[in-house]
Enzyme design. Structure first.
Site, PDB file in Angstrom:
ATOM      1  CD1 TRP B 102      -2.044  -2.436   1.687  1.00  0.00           C
ATOM      2  CD2 TRP B 102      -3.363  -1.435  -0.172  1.00  0.00           C
ATOM      3  NE1 TRP B 102      -2.944  -2.712   1.106  1.00  0.00           N
ATOM      4  CE2 TRP B 102      -3.949  -3.062   0.028  1.00  0.00           C
ATOM      5  CE3 TRP B 102      -4.091  -0.345  -1.013  1.00  0.00           C
ATOM      6  CZ2 TRP B 102      -5.158  -3.127  -0.891  1.00  0.00           C
ATOM      7  CZ3 TRP B 102      -4.495  -0.531  -1.865  1.00  0.00           C
ATOM      8  CH2 TRP B 102      -5.415  -2.408  -1.554  1.00  0.00           C
ATOM      9  CG  ASP B 172      -3.171   3.654   4.651  1.00  0.00           C
ATOM     10  OD1 ASP B 172      -4.257   3.832   5.521  1.00  0.00           O
ATOM     11  OD2 ASP B 172      -2.999   2.904   3.597  1.00  0.00           O
ATOM     12  CE  LYS B 196      -7.537  -2.145   5.127  1.00  0.00           C
ATOM     13  NZ  LYS B 196      -7.258  -3.757   4.378  1.00  0.00           N
TER      14      LYS B 196
END
Lengths: 362, 362
Positions: B102, B172, B196
Site C-alpha cells: 500500500w 495511512d 478494516k
C-alpha cells in the site's frame, strides 16, 4: 411510527420489501454467519453478489455486450471530471446542453480539461423546459455531447434524445435511472448516482461502450478516475461500496420480479398522470414546467405564495407526506415519485392537496 | 448458522451490538418513518447523524480544533492521488517509506504529481520489518513524509513514528484506525479507509491540519479530490456515503461506551499477546514478522508447508474460523483481530491451532 410517504429527491424511498430482506439478513447473510458489511470484497460470497447485480442490470436495461458496467464511488460529481479525463482525448472538445444545475456543474468541471462548449441552455426561464435539440451547433471535432437526461431540481426530462449529428452521447441519468426501458446503444456513456431511483448513496453506475475505455486519458488523471482501472478489474480494483452494490442488487431483483422496466414505466406514468392531472385542474397549485418536458420522476409545483407553500409543506409533513419542500432555486414544492413510491403515496398526496386547496382557497 | 469468527483483513468484523442496532432501525430510524438509506443528506435527521459522528471521533482521538475531519469516498487509493494533489504545492517533492504494497502504491501514484522519493524500504525481506527511521535522508524541500502505519498484508506496525526532521507527516492508518489512542498533533494528515477497523466499505476518513486545506492544488485536480471542496461544506458538497457514516457513528458510540481507545488498546494488546505467545512456543506454526515490529491488528503466520497451510485454512473454516488465509504474497495464514473481534474469538483460534498442531506435528 409507521413508515411515511417519502418524496425526497435523493437519497430517496426504497422498496419496503427490499429493506425487509436486508434487515432479515443483516447479521447473517444467507446463513454464512456474517453481515454483507463484514465480507471481504474478494470472497466468493461477495463475488456472487456483484456478479448477480451486474447480470441483473444487464437484463433490465438489455445492455449490449460491448458495454462495460462499472460500480464506482464519488457520485455523479466525480464523473463530471472522469468523463472529460477519459473522453476528451481526440479533439479536447465537447458540447454540453445546459438544462439545470447539474448539467452546468458538469460543464464547468469539463472546462478544466478542454474546450467545453455550451450548445444550448434553458437558464432564461429557470430551466423550466428542454431546449430544441434538433439542430444544435454540434461539430465533428467534439469528442462527445453531454446531457443530464432528467433534471431533478427543475422537473424536466428529455422525451427525445438530442440529434448529436453522429457525435457520441453521454448522459447523466441519475434521477431517471431504471425508471423505464432505455436503448443503451444510443449512448456512448450512460451513468447515474444510484441514490435517487436505485439504491443507497455512495455508488454511481457507469455503463460505457468499451472502445471508450482506454489508456489515452488526460495527463495527471488519478488512477481511480481512469475508467480502465476499474474496467480491467470488474469494479474490484480496490474495495468498492459493497453494501450499496448489495442493496442495488436487491432492487434489481425486485424490479425483475415486478415485470422489469416496461412494467415500471407504466406504473410511473400512471403515478405522474395522477399528480399532473390534479395540478392541471387545480386553482391553488400549479406545475412549473412546460407540459411537453415534464418529468415523470420529479414534479415541482407552487401556489405562488411563499407563506402558503410553507404552510402546505408543514401540514403535509404532519400528515406523513415527507420531504415535499422544493429546491430553493425553484421554491414551492417538489414531489419525487421514484420507482419505489407506491401509487397509494401519490393518491394520498393528491387527496391531501385537494383537501388543502378546499380549506385554503379564498 | 450462528455468527462465525471472521478474521477477514477487510471488509471485516463489526460489533454485533452495532449490527443489531442497525438492524432494529433499518426500516424506521428512531421513529422517523424511514431508513437512514432513504434520508436526504440535507435533512436535519442526517445532519444530526453526521455531526454526532464527527463529534464522537473527535472525542475518541482527542482531535485538536485546528484539524478538519472529512468523510470521503473512493477509498485510501483515491487519497494516494489527493495527498500529492493537495500537498505537493511548495516544492513538488515528498518522501515515502516503503513498508508494503500500500505504501508502494501510494508512492507510485505520487510520482504522477511530483518528485516522490523512496526514503527507505523493507522489500528485501518481503516487508517483514519496519526500517530504521531515526535518520532518513529527509530534506527541507520535501512537502511531506508518507507512511503506512500498519501494514495489513505483512503484519507490521510502526511502534515509533519516523523522525521526519520537522517535515509534515502523512499516515495511512486504515488497518490500525481507532485501535489505540494516537496523538493527532504529531501528524499533518492521518487518514484511513474505514472498512478494516471502523465500519462498512466505501468511506475514508481524513483528519487534516487546516493550514493544508487550500486552493493551491495541482493543476487539473478534480473538484472532488480537492480537500477544500469538502472541507468548506463539512463533507456534504455532494451526497456522501450516508449509510457508512451512520454505521461508523454507531461504532464510535460503541467505542465510547466501552471505555474509548485506552480500553480498546488494552483489549487489543491482550488479544495479540494470546496469539503471539502461542506462535512463539509452537513447533508447527511461526510468525513471519520481526518481533519488534509486530502488528497488534494483523497477525500472519505459516507452517512452512503449503499443503499443511491449506489443510489448516480448510479445517479452520469448517470450525467457524473464517477468512484466515494469508495474502498470496506472504502465503500461509493471517488472523486480522480488529477491535470488533472478541477475545473469545482469538482464544478459540489458539485452541484450534493447538489441537491442529497436536494432530499434525510429526
Amino acid at each position: 411510527m409507521s413508515r411515511v410517504y417519502n418524496f425526497s429527491a435523493g437519497p430517496a424511498v426504497l422498496p419496503e420489501e427490499v429493506l425487509k430482506e436486508a434487515q432479515a439478513d443483516l447479521l447473517d447473510y444467507k446463513g454464512c454467519g456474517m453481515s454483507v458489511m463484514e465480507m471481504s470484497h474478494r470472497s466468493s460470497m461477495f463475488d456472487d453478489i456483484i456478479k448477480a447485480a451486474e447480470k441483473d442490470i444487464r437484463t433490465l436495461l438489455n445492455i449490449p455486450d460491448n458495454y462495460k458496467v462499472l460500480f464506482l464511488q464519488g457520485g455523479a460529481y466525480q464523473q463530471f471530471a472522469a468523463i472529460p479525463m477519459n473522453m476528451m482525448n481526440k479533439h479536447h472538445k465537447a458540447g454540453y446542453i445546459l438544462t439545470g444545475q447539474w448539467a452546468t456543474k458538469a460543464w464547468k468541471e469539463a472546462k478544466i480539461y478542454g474546450d467545453a462548449v455550451a450548445l444550448a441552455s434553458s437558464e432564461d426561464k429557470t430551466y423550466s423546459y428542454i431546449p430544441d435539440c434538433s439542430d444544435l451547433p454540434i461539430t465533428d471535432d467534439m469528442d462527445y455531447v453531454y446531457i443530464c437526461q432528467n433534471n431533478t431540481i427543475y422537473g424536466t426530462e428529455y422525451w427525445e434524445l438530442p440529434n448529436t449529428k453522429g457525435v457520441d452521447l453521454v448522459a447523466d441519468v441519475s434521477s431517471c435511472f431504471l425508471s423505464k426501458p432505455m436503448d443503451v446503444s444510443k449512448y456512448a456513456v450512460m451513468y447515474g448516482g444510484v441514490q435517487k431511483n436505485v439504491g443507497p448513496a455512495g455508488l454511481v453506475i457507469d455503463i460505457i461502450r468499451d472502445d471508450l475505455i482506454t489508456d489515452e486519458v488526460y495527463p495527471g488523471t488519478p488512477t481511480m478516475l481512469k475508467w480502465k482501472t476499474q474496467a480491467d478489474k470488474d469494479s474490484l480494483f480496490n474495495t468498492p461500496n459493497c453494501w450499496a452494490i448489495y442493496m442495488c442488487g436487491l432492487v434489481f431483483k425486485w424490479l425483475l420480479k415486478n415485470g422489469g422496466l416496461e412494467a415500471m414505466e407504466k406504473k410511473n406514468a400512471e403515478k405522474a398522470r395522477i399528480l399532473y392531472d390534479f395540478l392541471d385542474q387545480s386553482k391553488l397549485f400549479k406545475g412549473t414546467v412546460e407540459k411537453k418536458d415534464r418529468s415523470v420522476m420529479n414534479v415541482p409545483f407552487v401556489t405562488g405564495d411563499k407563506d402558503m407553500d410553507a404552510k402546505f409543506v408543514a401540514e403535509a409533513k404532519a400528515a406523513g407526506l415527507e420531504n415535499i419542500k422544493g429546491h430553493r432555486t425553484v421554491g414551492g414544492m417538489r414531489a419525487s415519485i421514484y420507482n419505489a413510491m407506491p401509487k397509494a403515496g401519490v393518491e394520498k398526496l393528491v387527496e391531501f392537496m385537494a383537501d388543502f386547496e378546499k380549506k385554503n382557497l379564498k
